[in-house]
Write an enzyme that holds these catalytic residues in place. Structure first.
Site, PDB file in Angstrom:
ATOM      1  N   LEU A 400       0.860  -1.191   0.000  1.00 33.61           N
ATOM      2  CA  LEU A 400       0.000   0.000   0.000  1.00 33.61           C
ATOM      3  C   LEU A 400       0.900   1.246   0.000  1.00 33.61           C
ATOM      4  O   LEU A 400       1.176   1.837   1.041  1.00 33.61           O
ATOM      5  CB  LEU A 400      -0.900  -0.027   1.240  1.00 33.61           C
ATOM      6  CG  LEU A 400      -2.173   0.814   1.191  1.00 33.61           C
ATOM      7  CD1 LEU A 400      -3.107   0.426   2.336  1.00 33.61           C
ATOM      8  CD2 LEU A 400      -1.914   2.296   1.200  1.00 33.61           C
ATOM      9  N   GLU A 402       1.633   4.310  -2.953  1.00 34.32           N
ATOM     10  CA  GLU A 402       1.451   4.782  -4.332  1.00 34.32           C
ATOM     11  C   GLU A 402       2.785   5.166  -4.982  1.00 34.32           C
ATOM     12  O   GLU A 402       2.979   4.954  -6.179  1.00 34.32           O
ATOM     13  CB  GLU A 402       0.471   5.962  -4.368  1.00 34.32           C
ATOM     14  CG  GLU A 402      -1.005   5.566  -4.257  1.00 34.32           C
ATOM     15  CD  GLU A 402      -1.416   5.078  -2.875  1.00 34.32           C
ATOM     16  OE1 GLU A 402      -0.645   5.269  -1.903  1.00 34.32           O
ATOM     17  OE2 GLU A 402      -2.516   4.507  -2.759  1.00 34.32           O
ATOM     18  N   GLN A 425      -5.810   3.176  -6.735  1.00 32.58           N
ATOM     19  CA  GLN A 425      -7.234   2.936  -6.457  1.00 32.58           C
ATOM     20  C   GLN A 425      -8.077   4.194  -6.612  1.00 32.58           C
ATOM     21  O   GLN A 425      -9.166   4.161  -7.162  1.00 32.58           O
ATOM     22  CB  GLN A 425      -7.381   2.374  -5.048  1.00 32.58           C
ATOM     23  CG  GLN A 425      -7.122   0.884  -5.023  1.00 32.58           C
ATOM     24  CD  GLN A 425      -7.294   0.234  -3.670  1.00 32.58           C
ATOM     25  OE1 GLN A 425      -7.548   0.891  -2.657  1.00 32.58           O
ATOM     26  NE2 GLN A 425      -7.147  -1.070  -3.645  1.00 32.58           N
ATOM     27  N   PHE A 426      -7.590   5.301  -6.078  1.00 32.35           N
ATOM     28  CA  PHE A 426      -8.307   6.569  -6.185  1.00 32.35           C
ATOM     29  C   PHE A 426      -7.284   7.651  -6.512  1.00 32.35           C
ATOM     30  O   PHE A 426      -6.213   7.686  -5.906  1.00 32.35           O
ATOM     31  CB  PHE A 426      -9.019   6.909  -4.864  1.00 32.35           C
ATOM     32  CG  PHE A 426     -10.094   5.921  -4.515  1.00 32.35           C
ATOM     33  CD1 PHE A 426     -11.389   6.099  -4.974  1.00 32.35           C
ATOM     34  CD2 PHE A 426      -9.805   4.800  -3.745  1.00 32.35           C
ATOM     35  CE1 PHE A 426     -12.385   5.172  -4.664  1.00 32.35           C
ATOM     36  CE2 PHE A 426     -10.788   3.868  -3.439  1.00 32.35           C
ATOM     37  CZ  PHE A 426     -12.082   4.057  -3.894  1.00 32.35           C
ATOM     38  N   ASP A 428      -7.095  10.585  -5.700  1.00 34.07           N
ATOM     39  CA  ASP A 428      -6.754  11.385  -4.509  1.00 34.07           C
ATOM     40  C   ASP A 428      -5.463  10.882  -3.849  1.00 34.07           C
ATOM     41  O   ASP A 428      -4.745  11.647  -3.233  1.00 34.07           O
ATOM     42  CB  ASP A 428      -7.885  11.297  -3.480  1.00 34.07           C
ATOM     43  CG  ASP A 428      -9.242  11.563  -4.088  1.00 34.07           C
ATOM     44  OD1 ASP A 428      -9.912  12.506  -3.667  1.00 34.07           O
ATOM     45  OD2 ASP A 428      -9.646  10.811  -5.004  1.00 34.07           O
ATOM     46  N   HIS A 481     -12.014  10.155  -2.255  1.00 33.87           N
ATOM     47  CA  HIS A 481     -12.530   9.240  -3.283  1.00 33.87           C
ATOM     48  C   HIS A 481     -13.244   9.938  -4.422  1.00 33.87           C
ATOM     49  O   HIS A 481     -13.951   9.295  -5.180  1.00 33.87           O
ATOM     50  CB  HIS A 481     -13.517   8.242  -2.661  1.00 33.87           C
ATOM     51  CG  HIS A 481     -13.001   7.566  -1.458  1.00 33.87           C
ATOM     52  ND1 HIS A 481     -13.230   8.028  -0.176  1.00 33.87           N
ATOM     53  CD2 HIS A 481     -12.244   6.460  -1.312  1.00 33.87           C
ATOM     54  CE1 HIS A 481     -12.648   7.242   0.698  1.00 33.87           C
ATOM     55  NE2 HIS A 481     -12.035   6.281   0.042  1.00 33.87           N
TER      56      HIS A 481
END
Ligand code: TPP
Length: 698
Positions: A400, A402, A425-426, A428, A481
């Site tokens: 996890l 980025e 995933q998002f 943001d 999100h």
């Protein structure tokens, strides 16, 4: 002409280095350093950062193979010379000559880089190459190569997030990575005691990395330990870390006054005890490889030779201003390829699954890397579900982190020039990766096209949590999100940004994006993942758009940088709406409802690619309608939407009959979770319809 200063036998532990050649390389580094330092003082160029005290890095490189990869930092002139034998390069770059092998005179000196010699482009951002180096290691491991990558960094650099990323990449994936921390005790004026607590060796060991502390002024020890570590790595036992203790014999750079932060005594002690060139010279005399007189002779010979080289270099051309936009971004040349496959109804998510599967089938080296992408669900949105079922080795779970995800994919792309896909995933949460993204986008410019950093970031963006557009609110994505994201990526020079509105476009553009040699941000709108075609107020599908919910089987591509002009109604268009992603669907609904009321025709320009955007299509649409609205779901601050609006004002002013309108989300941090506030945050078909009515009445 290059002069070979390389050690002759370096391949395995059993061989010992050509110690005379190694010494000459180190002396060459020192003499080059001293020459360049003087020239800077004489005002011949703006900046110099030197290697004095770090020349022993030549021994590390001498113990590696010539096809191993190097990710060096600015003190590694010894490593450069050992690998390339190129004495001209450092002078050419100091004098910014177009013949410079690292960046053709474009970057500061001491940023070592060479695709030919497998030296990744050195970054000014301390530690900035770390995650890319890990990515190269990732690619090497996947290809079961016997090569490894050396990553070097200073003691200050060992405090960066980047450093911790490579430690994690290397240890989690057991990568063929050799990390060398060149600890000279200082990071500009800050002592290394302020950079980390405890022991680097213990930290690495606790992560499962083989680690040792080594005297960085003892060339033979460095050679021996490097050989051991390389053998450890090549035999598949995982990464290794060497903590080198050495001394910095000069100030940090030509911009630093050494006496302002280091005591006279400490400077003298460092010079007397931590000079690797002197130490190695003494060792060579003690072991009867050289005699006392050889030391000065070798230095003088090299100095004379370098001064001749300098005269040659000074006659070489400097860069011309016309090249300032060269190698900014490589948009793939689209090859006409009409989709031949049978068209079937599909969601955008289905189309993305198909595109990724096509890429995986066409190239076994392709992979998607990200959080949960290798799980049975195929990532949190299911975009890799098909890959997981049919090519599970090409859908790989990441930690996890980025920054780590992006860096791994960039490094793999730099290794062989082929784009892989990072799934964030998002959007943001791309923020820990911003430096890696910006550096990747800069690689081709910085290295004057010697390196490219192809990579594809797919990420869920914009309103909604992934539900259908017909849901009663925008979807409850809230903070973390629901950011649109294009304001971040479209402002990165060298980066392409794509935001499809339909399943047909999503598949064709994703397949084309994978051909790009520059990084691409592919923004997938959560509300569009499973949406149906847009409808008018009476619930009728808007036919002009609905056809793009049919997706051809097999491989096809769509051109990057081409908008789609979509006219609804009859006659000349009375206004044009410029939109992308979800707002295209909202605009279609607004347009269909407006035409029902007032007749005529209206146009929507679906940009599809945001950077570089289709200037011609925008110009033509505005010229025809003379009235325009730009609509975006970004917050109304500095945004991509504002950029388009400003571009229209600047370039289409005389074609406008009224002030161009701008519709955006409100300038708040993010869409609230509750329905009423969320609806007030994002623009909708109703907002657009109201603004259209105003515009047409003007
Ligand atoms: C990320 C980042 N922050 C700050 C700087 C400014 N800076 C340049 S070199 C340097 C010190 C680096 O020290 P260290 O890694 O110990 O290497 P050394 O110069 O001592 O060899 C700093 C802070 C930078 N280039 N990059």
């Amino acid at each position: 002409m290059t002069v070979n200063t390389q050690a002759t036998e370096t391949a395995s532990l059993a061989t010992s280095p050509d110690v005379i050649a190694l010494y000459r390389t180190m002396v060459t580094a020192r003499v080059t350093n001293d020459l360049l330092k003087t020239r800077k003082t004489q005002g011949k160029y703006p900046f110099y950062i030197g290697c004095a005290g770090h020349e022993s890095m030549a021994a590390v490189v001498a113990a590696l193979n010539n096809d191993d990869w190097l990710a060096l930092y600015y003190r590694d002139l010894g490593a450069w010379l050992q690998r390339t034998g190129d004495l001209y390069g450092p002078l050419r770059e100091a004098y910014s000559r177009i013949t410079g092998p690292m960046c053709a005179g474009r970057n500061m000196p001491s940023h070592y880089s060479s695709r030919t010699h497998r030296i990744l482009p050195g970054m000014s951002e301390v530690g900035g190459l770390a995650s890319f180096a890990g990515g190269v290691g990732f690619a090497l491991k996947r290809q079961k190569s016997s090569e490894l990558i050396l990553f070097t960094v200073g003691d200050g650099g060992a405090a960066t997030n980047d450093f911790h990323v490579i430690v994690r990449q290397a240890s989690i994936h057991q990568l063929p990575v050799l990390i060398v921390v060149e600890d000279n005790g200082w990071a500009i004026t800050t002592p290394s005691s302020k950079q980390w607590a405890g022991s680097l060796v213990d930290m690495a060991t606790a992560s499962g990395i083989y680690a040792e502390e080594v005297d960085g002024t003892d060339v033979m020890s460095m050679y021996e330990v490097t050989s051991h570590m390389a053998e450890h790595i090549r035999s598949g036992q995982g990464p290794a870390l060497m903590h080198l203790r050495l001394g910095l014999l000069d100030p940090h750079s030509s911009s630093t006054d050494i006496k302002s932060y280091r005591s006279k005594e400490e400077i003298a002690r460092t010079a007397a005890t931590k000079d690797p060139v002197k130490n190695f010279g003494r060792w060579l005399i003690e072991h009867e490889y050289l005699q006392e007189a050889d030391i000065d002779r070798i230095r003088r010979e090299i100095r004379t030779h370098l001064e001749q080289i300098e005269q040659e270099v000074l006659k070489e051309p400097e860069p011309a201003p016309e090249r300032v936009m060269h190698h900014v971004m490589y948009v793939p040349q689209w090859r006409e390829n009409t989709p031949r496959g049978v068209k079937r109804p599909s969601t955008m998510l289905g189309a993305i699954n198909e595109a990724l599967m096509e890429l995986a089938q066409r190239d076994p080296d392709f992979f998607v890397y990200g959080q949960d992408v290798g799980s049975a669900k195929g990532g949190v949105f299911g975009a890799t579900a098909t890959l997981v079922n049919q090519a599970h080795e090409q859908a790989i779970n990441s930690p996890l982190n980025e920054h780590l995800i992006v860096g791994t994919v960039v490094g793999a792309g730099m290794h062989d020039g082929k784009a892989r896909c990072a799934e964030l995933q998002f959007v943001d949460y791309h923020q820990s990766a911003t430096q890696a993204i910006r550096l990747a986008a800069r690689v081709s410019y910085q290295s004057y096209g010697d390196w490219t950093a192809p990579m594809l970031i797919r990420t869920k963006s914009g309103s909604g949590g992934g539900g259908p557009i017909s849901s009663s609110t925008a979807g409850g994505g809230a903070y973390g999100h629901s950011n649109a994201g294009e304001q971040w990526f479209t402002s990165v020079p060298g980066m392409m940004t794509i935001c499809p509105a339909t399943p047909f476009d999503a598949k064709g553009l994703l397949l084309e994006a994978a051909r790009a040699q520059s990084p691409v941000a592919f923004l997938e709108r959560g509300r569009l993942y499973r949406s149906e075609p847009p409808k008018d107020a009476e619930g009728n599908q808007i036919a002009a758009m609905a056809e793009y919910w049919n997706v051809p089987e097999g491989y096809y591509t769509l051109p990057i940088g081409k908008a789609r002009r979509l006219k609804i109604g009859k006659g000349a268009s009375r206004a044009t709406i410029i939109a992308w992603g979800t707002m295209v669907l909202e605009a279609c609904t607004a347009v269909a409802n407006t035409i029902k009321r007032v007749g005529g025709a209206l146009e929507i320009v679906d940009l599809r690619t945001l950077m570089p955007f289709d200037e011609e299509a925008v110009r033509a649409a505005v010229k025809e309608a003379n009235r325009v609205i730009v609509v975006t779901e970004e917050a109304d601050l500095n945004s991509f939407g504002r950029h388009i609006h400003s571009w229209v004002v600047e370039h289409c002013f005389y074609d406008l009959d009224s002030t161009p309108k701008f519709i955006a989300a409100v300038p708040a941090p993010a869409a609230p979770y509750n329905g009423p506030e969320e609806s007030a945050f994002f623009p909708s078909a109703a907002t657009i319809e109201a603004q259209l009515a105003d515009l047409l009445a003007e």
